[in-house]
Design an enzyme around this catalytic site. Structure first.
Site, PDB file in Angstrom:
ATOM      1  N   SER A 175       8.200   5.284   3.736  1.00 37.38           N
ATOM      2  CA  SER A 175       6.767   5.023   3.791  1.00 37.38           C
ATOM      3  C   SER A 175       6.451   3.880   2.841  1.00 37.38           C
ATOM      4  CB  SER A 175       6.003   6.278   3.366  1.00 37.38           C
ATOM      5  OG  SER A 175       6.201   6.471   1.976  1.00 37.38           O
ATOM      6  N   LYS A 176       5.163   3.553   2.780  1.00 36.89           N
ATOM      7  CA  LYS A 176       4.746   2.459   1.888  1.00 36.89           C
ATOM      8  C   LYS A 176       5.153   2.755   0.447  1.00 36.89           C
ATOM      9  CE  LYS A 176       0.823   0.653   4.384  1.00 36.89           C
ATOM     10  NZ  LYS A 176      -0.254   1.507   4.830  1.00 36.89           N
ATOM     11  N   ARG A 177       5.181   4.050   0.135  1.00 34.70           N
ATOM     12  CA  ARG A 177       5.564   4.470  -1.200  1.00 34.70           C
ATOM     13  C   ARG A 177       6.920   3.868  -1.617  1.00 34.70           C
ATOM     14  NH1 ARG A 177       7.929   9.052  -2.176  1.00 34.70           N
ATOM     15  NH2 ARG A 177       7.847   9.545   0.036  1.00 34.70           N
TER      16      ARG A 177
END
Ligand code: GLU
Length: 472
Positions: free
Chosen positions: A242-244
């Site tokens: 994910s963007k994380r």
């Protein structure tokens, strides 16, 4: 005839997971001579944005994942959805549910308390039609729920194999919300059917949706497509990427100067390999070799190092002219003022050392400008004291006498100078490189000097003799 589709929701830009789903669909269509469609799932009016539609299309075009026919927008099919809801209600395979949100919340809480999985209590399933009419006339709001039939639902996933779900585990799920808008599983089936989709290839996160969709296919009497669910892409911590994890969207790869074919090559390896050791593929190779049966079940870990390697391999395999063409497209100002032959020489000297066009751009800056600083670590190591000035000055004076400015001559002069001074040639090569480039690594020194030319080399050596050493 095989028809597949990629169906992104325009609630964000195209990310790696979406691009990989698009790629596998595109490859399957191209491998089998089928068609690949692009459907924009924009029923979530609040979160869907035109700018994301544009971004997704642009990213798809940049990747070369061209689609057949016009773009399909769900927002343009509202009437068909409405008609389908009416039809399924009329046939008795769905029913209006007047249960309030509070009531449903209560049911949910009770289930939580008793530690059982919440399922709708089917309160409204067998409502008398008089009561239904009455509540409709009073203007009570309602959702529409599918009447999930008894039995079980089975299908064979191309990747996960046979899957069977007891229908008793499936809620009478909502197909139309209280504002009349239809829900994902319902419209997905209507669209895939209307578009003649024969194979649904999508992320594994949709596995729980598939039995629900199959039930809808069967209730409408539609031809069911085949399904293939692709393994998750995981971050290095083995959680869903994910963007994380700092995973950029496709546009960022473009802006950073990755080649589209390199990114596709990397993406295809996230879940697929041809059962050989081959890892670098051209687009044509992939179309020829891709087989959905060889997609693995196991989650695929995003590995930036591997991406860099694949990307570097693609750059290396291009001709210098092709790299120049890409540079002109992505960084039109690169090397402005320099002539084409010079640029081709620069490319040839750096091509095998860089992983992306942007690295080529930044690493090549010394070919166009005199260094205005010297890397600290390299200068501390390579140009420790004034004794280096004396040996570099000796090389400089021998260079001034060279007319045939070729790699061989430059190397010979350096080795002779080093011998005269009783130094190893490294003691000259490293400081001279630092003086010419400002950094401690790069292509072969003599190749570099030949490309830079005599005037530039002499000028830079003189400047460095004044500025270095810098730490006394
Ligand atoms: N819009 C869905 C998504 O972005 C696609 C679902 C599907 O491919 O069926 O996940």
């Amino acid at each position: 005839m095989i028809n597949v589709r990629f169906a992104p929701s325009p609630t964000g830009e195209l990310h790696l997971g979406g691009a990989r789903t698009a790629l596998f669909n595109w490859l399957y269509a191209n491998h089998t001579g089928g068609k690949f469609f692009l459907r924009i799932e924009d029923t979530d009016k609040e979160r869907s944005k035109q700018e994301y539609v544009d971004q997704i299309c642009e990213s798809m075009k940049w990747l070369g994942l061209d689609w057949d026919g016009p773009l399909v927008f769900q927002s343009q099919r509202e009437k068909d959805y409405h008609n389908a809801v009416q039809k399924i209600l009329k046939e008795g395979n769905a029913y209006r549910c007047f249960c309030s949100k509070d009531k449903l919340d209560e049911e949910r809480k009770a289930a939580d308390k008793e530690r059982r999985i919440y399922r709708y209590g089917q309160t409204c399933q067998n409502m008398e039609s008089a009561e239904e009419m009455d509540r409709l006339n009073r203007g009570e709001s309602f959702t529409v729920r599918l009447k999930v039939p008894d039995g079980e639902t089975s299908y064979t996933d191309h990747i996960y194999g046979p899957i069977t779900v007891e229908n008793s585990e499936i809620d009478d799920f909502i197909i139309a919300r209280s504002d009349g808008s239809p829900t994902f599983n319902f419209v997905c089936v209507l669209d895939d059917n209307a578009m003649g989709i024969t194979h649904v290839i999508r992320g594994e996160d949709h596995v729980p949706n598939t039995p629900k969709q199959i039930i809808i296919y069967r209730l409408f009497g539609f031809q069911e497509p085949e399904f293939a669910h692709l393994p998750m892409i995981l971050g290095p911590d083995k959680k869903r990427l994910s963007k994380r994890h700092g995973a950029p969207g496709v546009q960022q790869f473009r802006d950073e100067g990755y080649l589209p074919d390199a990114l596709l090559n990397y993406l295809v390896l996230l879940g697929w390999n041809p059962d050989t050791k081959q890892e670098i593929f051209s687009r044509e190779n992939l179309v020829e070799l891709f087989d959905i049966a060889q997609v693995q079940k196991k989650g695929a870990v995003f590995d930036e190092k591997k991406l860099h390697w694949v990307s570097g391999q693609h750059l290396f395999r291009l001709s210098n002219d092709e790299v120049l063409q890409h540079m002109e497209e992505v960084f039109p100002d690169w090397g402005s003022g320099a002539d084409e032959n010079y640029l081709l020489e620069v490319i040839s000297s750096l091509k095998e050392r860089v992983r992306s066009l942007s690295e080529l751009k930044s690493l090549s800056s010394f070919y166009f400008e005199d260094p205005d600083t010297y890397e600290e670590k390299a200068s501390r190591k390579r140009w420790k004291d004034e004794s280096v000035n004396q040996s570099v000055a000796a090389y400089l004076s021998s260079l001034e006498g060279i007319h045939d400015w070729s790699e061989d001559k430059l190397e010979l002069a350096l080795r002779q100078t080093a011998e005269k001074l009783d130094l190893s040639s490294g003691k000259l090569i490293h400081p001279v490189r630092l003086a010419l480039t400002g950094i401690g690594f790069g292509p072969s020194l003599f190749e570099l000097m030949q490309i830079l030319g005599k005037d530039t080399c002499i000028r830079r050596l003189k400047i460095a003799l004044e500025k270095l050493p810098q730490n006394i």
